[in-house]
Design a protein around this motif. Structure first.
Motif, short mmCIF file in Angstrom:
data_model
loop_
_atom_site.label_atom_id
_atom_site.label_comp_id
_atom_site.label_asym_id
_atom_site.label_seq_id
_atom_site.Cartn_x
_atom_site.Cartn_y
_atom_site.Cartn_z
N GLY A 232 58.72 -22.15 -52.16
CA GLY A 232 57.82 -22.96 -51.33
C GLY A 232 57.87 -22.56 -49.86
N SER A 233 59.06 -22.22 -49.38
CA SER A 233 59.23 -21.89 -47.97
C SER A 233 58.53 -20.57 -47.59
CB SER A 233 60.72 -21.78 -47.64
OG SER A 233 61.32 -20.84 -48.51
N LYS A 234 58.13 -19.79 -48.61
CA LYS A 234 57.51 -18.48 -48.32
C LYS A 234 56.04 -18.44 -48.73
CE LYS A 234 61.75 -16.03 -48.24
NZ LYS A 234 62.64 -15.07 -48.83
N LEU A 235 55.48 -19.61 -49.02
CA LEU A 235 54.09 -19.66 -49.48
C LEU A 235 53.13 -19.05 -48.46
CD1 LEU A 235 51.88 -20.63 -51.39
CD2 LEU A 235 52.05 -22.88 -50.33
N ALA A 236 53.35 -19.35 -47.16
CA ALA A 236 52.41 -18.89 -46.13
C ALA A 236 52.29 -17.36 -46.12
CB ALA A 236 52.86 -19.40 -44.76
N VAL A 252 47.31 -24.18 -54.97
CA VAL A 252 48.77 -24.14 -55.08
C VAL A 252 49.23 -25.19 -56.08
CG1 VAL A 252 50.91 -24.58 -53.81
CG2 VAL A 252 49.01 -23.42 -52.67
N ARG A 253 50.18 -24.83 -56.93
CA ARG A 253 50.90 -25.86 -57.68
C ARG A 253 52.39 -25.60 -57.52
NH1 ARG A 253 48.43 -24.82 -63.61
NH2 ARG A 253 46.61 -24.36 -62.40
N GLN A 254 53.17 -26.64 -57.67
CA GLN A 254 54.59 -26.53 -57.33
C GLN A 254 55.45 -27.18 -58.41
OE1 GLN A 254 55.32 -27.11 -53.26
NE2 GLN A 254 57.47 -26.60 -53.42
N ASP A 255 56.59 -26.59 -58.69
CA ASP A 255 57.57 -27.20 -59.58
C ASP A 255 58.92 -27.03 -58.88
OD1 ASP A 255 59.43 -27.85 -61.53
OD2 ASP A 255 58.21 -27.05 -63.17
N GLY A 256 59.47 -28.11 -58.34
CA GLY A 256 60.71 -28.00 -57.57
C GLY A 256 60.48 -27.09 -56.37
N TRP A 258 59.73 -23.97 -56.53
CA TRP A 258 58.89 -22.82 -56.89
C TRP A 258 57.41 -23.15 -56.82
CZ3 TRP A 258 61.25 -18.39 -56.79
CH2 TRP A 258 62.62 -18.36 -57.06
N VAL A 259 56.64 -22.15 -56.37
CA VAL A 259 55.21 -22.33 -56.19
C VAL A 259 54.46 -21.30 -57.04
CG1 VAL A 259 53.40 -21.86 -54.49
CG2 VAL A 259 55.31 -23.31 -53.88
N LEU A 260 53.29 -21.73 -57.54
CA LEU A 260 52.35 -20.81 -58.18
C LEU A 260 51.06 -20.88 -57.40
CD1 LEU A 260 51.66 -19.97 -61.79
CD2 LEU A 260 49.80 -21.09 -60.56
N LEU A 261 50.50 -19.73 -57.12
CA LEU A 261 49.29 -19.64 -56.29
C LEU A 261 48.20 -18.98 -57.13
CD1 LEU A 261 48.31 -20.02 -53.36
CD2 LEU A 261 49.30 -17.79 -52.84
N THR A 262 47.04 -19.63 -57.22
CA THR A 262 45.91 -18.99 -57.90
C THR A 262 44.84 -18.70 -56.87
OG1 THR A 262 44.93 -21.12 -58.45
CG2 THR A 262 46.32 -20.11 -60.13
N ALA A 263 44.05 -17.68 -57.14
CA ALA A 263 42.96 -17.31 -56.22
C ALA A 263 41.92 -16.52 -57.01
CB ALA A 263 43.52 -16.46 -55.08
N ARG A 264 40.80 -16.24 -56.37
CA ARG A 264 39.75 -15.41 -56.99
C ARG A 264 39.51 -14.18 -56.13
NH1 ARG A 264 37.50 -16.81 -62.18
NH2 ARG A 264 38.47 -18.82 -62.53
N ALA A 265 39.32 -13.03 -56.80
CA ALA A 265 39.08 -11.78 -56.06
C ALA A 265 37.70 -11.84 -55.40
CB ALA A 265 39.15 -10.61 -57.01
#
Ligand code: SAM
Length: 265
Positions: A232-236, A252-256, A258-265
Motif C-alpha cells: 500500500g505504501s508504494k501504490l503511488a 485499487v483494491r486492498q487486502d491488508g 497488499w494492493v491490487l491495481l487494475t487499469a485499461r491500456a
C-alpha cells in the motif's frame, strides 16, 4: 528424536547453557518453563544440569504438518486447492489445483488471491492472457480454466517453469491453451512478446514502475491490466507509472497491506 527436558528458562539457566552444548547438545528450545535440549545420543551431564529427564519423542514431520493445515482458498469464481482437497471445492466454483512446492503461488498469499479474483471478473473467452512472474503458474492456469484462448506464463526463475507445466497438467489444461517460458518483458527478454488481450503481473512496485512501458507496448489498446505484489505504501509509484504510460480507469483494491491495481491500456 532424543530430547532432554530441563526445568527452567533460558534466563534462569543462562549460566548453565554452555554445559549442555559442551555435553553435545545439537539444539536448545524453550517452551512453557522447560528447556528442550536436543541430542543425537545420551550424554553424561554436569551435576548442575542433571535435574532434567531424558525422553525419546516421535520425529516431527514439518512438511506433513504444513500440508495438513492447508485450507481451500476462495478467490471469486475460483477455489484454489492442493490435489488432496478437490472434494472441498463448492459446486459451481472453478477448481484450480496447485501442488504446494518450490514456486510462489499456492493461492494463500493475498496478492495471488486478489489477482485470481480479478481475472474471474473479466470475460476471458478466447482471449490471450500474459502472466508476468508466473511462479507456480497459478494465474495463467486460472485464466485458462476461466476460458482464455491461450494463457502464457513468463518467469525469470527457471525452477518455476517445469512446476508450472506440472500444475497445468494436474488441472487438465491442454498444452495448446497454456504455455510457460523462462523470461520476462523488457531488458530481461530475448525477443519481444506478442501482443496480448489481458496482462496480469504479481511482482513488486519498483518492477512495475520499470516495466510499465513494456506493459503499454504488449497489451492491446483497451485491454485490462492487473497488477499486484504492491505494498500500500508504494501504490503511488505504480499508479504514476501507469498514468505516465497512458493507462486509464485505474482502480485499487486492498487486502491488508497488499494492493491490487487494475487499469485499461
Ligand atoms: N504469479 C504467482 C502468484 O501470483 O502467486 C507468483 C508471483 S511471485 C510473487 C513473483 C514471481 O515473479 C516469482 O516467481 C519470480 O521468480 C518472478 N519474477 C521476479 N522478477 C521477474 C521479472 N523481472 N520478470 C519475470 N518474472 C519475475
Amino acid at each position: 528424536m532424543l530430547v532432554y527436558h530441563l526445568p527452567g528458562t533460558f534466563e534462569t539457566r543462562e549460566a548453565q547453557l554452555d554445559l549442555l552444548w559442551e555435553a553435545g547438545a545439537t539444539g536448545l528450545e524453550e517452551r512453557a518453563g522447560t528447556i528442550r535440549v536436543y541430542f543425537d545420543d545420551r550424554a553424561d551431564l554436569a551435576p548442575e544440569v542433571s535435574d532434567g529427564e531424558w525422553r525419546q519423542e516421535a520425529d516431527q514431520d514439518w512438511l506433513a504438518e504444513f500440508k495438513a493445515n492447508l485450507r481451500p482458498v476462495h478467490a471469486g469464481r475460483v477455489t484454489i486447492v492442493p490435489p488432496w482437497l478437490t472434494g472441498e471445492v463448492p459446486a459451481g466454483q472453478v477448481a484450480l489445483i496447485i501442488e504446494p512446492g518450490m514456486a510462489f503461488g499456492t493461492g494463500h498469499h493475498a496478492t495471488t488471491r486478489m489477482a485470481v479474483e480479478a481475472l474471474g471478473e473479466l470475460e476471458l473467452s478466447g482471449r490471450t492472457v500474459l502472466d508476468v512472474g508466473t511462479g507456480s503458474g497459478v494465474l495463467a492456469i486460472a485464466a485458462a480454466l476461466l476460458g482464455a484462448g491461450h494463457a502464457r506464463g513468463l518467469d525469470i526463475d527457471p525452477i518455476t517453469i517445469p512446476i508450472a507445466w506440472e500444475n497445468a497438467e494436474i488441472n487438465g489444461v491442454p498444452q495448446g491453451r497454456v504455455s510457460f517460458a523462462e523470461g520476462s518483458l523488457g531488458l530481461d527478454s530475448d525477443a519481444p512478446e506478442p501482443a496480448c488481450d489481458v496482462l496480469v503481473a504479481n511482482l513488486y512496485a519498483e518492477l512495475h514502475d520499470l516495466l510499465a512501458g513494456e506493459y503499454a507496448v504488449t497489451l492491446r489498446p483497451g485491454g485490462p491490466l492487473i497488477l499486484t505484489g504492491i505494498l500500500g505504501s508504494k501504490l503511488a509509484l505504480v499508479s504514476e507509472a501507469l498514468e505516465r504510460e497512458g493507462f486509464s480507469q485505474l482502480q485499487v483494491r486492498q487486502d491488508g497491506e497488499w494492493v491490487l491495481l487494475t487499469a485499461r491500456a
